[in-house]
Design a protein around this motif. Structure first.
Motif, PDB file in Angstrom:
ATOM      1  N   ILE A   1       7.399  -3.098   5.340  1.00 43.95           N
ATOM      2  CA  ILE A   1       7.384  -2.617   6.721  1.00 43.95           C
ATOM      3  C   ILE A   1       8.545  -1.680   7.005  1.00 43.95           C
ATOM      4  O   ILE A   1       8.669  -1.189   8.103  1.00 43.95           O
ATOM      5  N   ASN A   2       9.374  -1.429   6.011  1.00 47.12           N
ATOM      6  CA  ASN A   2      10.501  -0.538   6.249  1.00 47.12           C
ATOM      7  C   ASN A   2      10.450   0.698   5.350  1.00 47.12           C
ATOM      8  O   ASN A   2      11.471   1.286   5.047  1.00 47.12           O
ATOM      9  N   ASP A   3       9.263   1.111   4.950  1.00 47.13           N
ATOM     10  CA  ASP A   3       9.086   2.329   4.173  1.00 47.13           C
ATOM     11  C   ASP A   3       9.378   3.523   5.087  1.00 47.13           C
ATOM     12  O   ASP A   3       8.706   3.715   6.096  1.00 47.13           O
ATOM     13  N   THR A   4      10.373   4.316   4.736  1.00 42.92           N
ATOM     14  CA  THR A   4      10.851   5.393   5.594  1.00 42.92           C
ATOM     15  C   THR A   4       9.750   6.380   5.957  1.00 42.92           C
ATOM     16  O   THR A   4       9.604   6.749   7.129  1.00 42.92           O
ATOM     17  N   GLU A   5       8.966   6.808   4.986  1.00 45.77           N
ATOM     18  CA  GLU A   5       7.884   7.765   5.264  1.00 45.77           C
ATOM     19  C   GLU A   5       6.831   7.169   6.190  1.00 45.77           C
ATOM     20  O   GLU A   5       6.352   7.846   7.112  1.00 45.77           O
ATOM     21  N   ALA A   6       6.475   5.928   5.951  1.00 43.56           N
ATOM     22  CA  ALA A   6       5.463   5.271   6.775  1.00 43.56           C
ATOM     23  C   ALA A   6       5.959   5.079   8.205  1.00 43.56           C
ATOM     24  O   ALA A   6       5.215   5.308   9.169  1.00 43.56           O
TER      25      ALA A   6
ATOM     26  N   VAL B   1       0.831  -1.198   0.000  1.00 38.54           N
ATOM     27  CA  VAL B   1       0.000   0.000   0.000  1.00 38.54           C
ATOM     28  C   VAL B   1       0.865   1.247   0.000  1.00 38.54           C
ATOM     29  O   VAL B   1       2.018   1.230   0.430  1.00 38.54           O
ATOM     30  N   LEU B   2       0.278   2.326  -0.471  1.00 40.64           N
ATOM     31  CA  LEU B   2       0.923   3.633  -0.442  1.00 40.64           C
ATOM     32  C   LEU B   2       0.706   4.261   0.931  1.00 40.64           C
ATOM     33  O   LEU B   2      -0.187   3.836   1.689  1.00 40.64           O
ATOM     34  N   LEU B   3       1.474   5.289   1.238  1.00 38.37           N
ATOM     35  CA  LEU B   3       1.389   5.916   2.553  1.00 38.37           C
ATOM     36  C   LEU B   3      -0.020   6.395   2.874  1.00 38.37           C
ATOM     37  O   LEU B   3      -0.521   6.139   3.980  1.00 38.37           O
ATOM     38  N   HIS B   4      -0.684   7.055   1.952  1.00 38.11           N
ATOM     39  CA  HIS B   4      -2.027   7.560   2.258  1.00 38.11           C
ATOM     40  C   HIS B   4      -3.005   6.413   2.536  1.00 38.11           C
ATOM     41  O   HIS B   4      -3.908   6.549   3.366  1.00 38.11           O
ATOM     42  N   GLU B   5      -2.829   5.277   1.886  1.00 31.42           N
ATOM     43  CA  GLU B   5      -3.681   4.119   2.168  1.00 31.42           C
ATOM     44  C   GLU B   5      -3.381   3.575   3.569  1.00 31.42           C
ATOM     45  O   GLU B   5      -4.301   3.252   4.330  1.00 31.42           O
ATOM     46  N   LEU B   6      -2.101   3.477   3.893  1.00 33.89           N
ATOM     47  CA  LEU B   6      -1.693   2.977   5.205  1.00 33.89           C
ATOM     48  C   LEU B   6      -2.265   3.853   6.307  1.00 33.89           C
ATOM     49  O   LEU B   6      -2.754   3.353   7.326  1.00 33.89           O
ATOM     50  N   GLN B   7      -2.246   5.154   6.099  1.00 34.77           N
ATOM     51  CA  GLN B   7      -2.801   6.070   7.090  1.00 34.77           C
ATOM     52  C   GLN B   7      -4.295   5.840   7.278  1.00 34.77           C
ATOM     53  O   GLN B   7      -4.786   5.828   8.416  1.00 34.77           O
TER      54      GLN B   7
END
Length: 140
Positions: free
Chosen positions: A65-70, A31-37
Motif C-alpha cells: 500500500i506504499n508503492d510510490t508510483e501507485a 500487483v503491479l501498477l498496471h494491474e492496480l489501475q
C-alpha cells in the motif's frame, strides 16, 4: 453478497452488498501498477453500475500500500475524478494487516488522504474488517 466479474480473478475480486450499498474489493496477491489501475477502473465501473455506489471496503492485506508510483497515480489521476463521476465524494475503508499500518505513515499516502478530504472524500485504515464495515455504515 453479489460477486462481480473481474479481468484478473486470481489477483482481485469484487463484490457488491446491495442491502448496505457497499462495494468490496479484495487483492489476493501483490500487483503491479498496471494491474492496480485495471482493478480500480473495474471498481469504478462497478460503482457506476450500482447506482453510483460510493462506499467501498478495500482489502489491501495482500498488496503493497506504499508503492510510490501507485500512491501518486491514485492521488493525482484516479481519485480526483471520483466525486464528479459518482456525484458525491467517495468513502473508502481500507482493511490492512495490523503490521501494515507502518506503511500508512508514508507522506504521499497522507497527502492523498488530505487531498481527498478537501474534496469531501473519506479514506480510513482499519485492522479489523468488522470495524471497517461499521465505520462505512456510519458515513453519510
Amino acid at each position: 453478497m453479489q460477486p462481480l466479474p473481474t479481468q484478473q480473478s486470481g489477483a482481485f475480486t469484487l463484490a457488491y452488498l446491495p442491502d448496505q450499498h457497499i462495494l468490496i474489493g479484495r487483492w489476493l496477491r501483490p500487483v503491479l501498477l498496471h494491474e492496480l489501475q485495471v482493478h480500480y477502473r473495474e471498481l469504478l465501473a462497478a460503482a457506476l453500475a450500482h447506482d453510483h455506489c460510493r462506499h467501498w471496503l478495500l482489502d489491501v492485506r495482500r498488496r503493497r500500500i506504499n508503492d510510490t508510483e501507485a500512491v501518486h497515480w491514485f492521488g493525482q489521476d484516479f481519485s480526483p475524478q471520483l466525486p464528479q463521476l459518482l456525484g458525491q465524494p467517495v468513502v473508502v475503508a481500507y482493511f490492512a494487516m495490523v503490521g501494515q499500518d507502518v506503511a500508512t505513515t508514508d507522506p504521499a499516502l497522507w497527502e492523498n488522504i488530505r487531498q481527498g478530504s478537501l474534496h469531501g472524500a473519506a479514506y480510513c485504515y482499519f485492522d479489523q474488517e468488522s470495524t471497517a464495515m461499521s465505520w462505512l455504515a456510519e458515513q453519510p
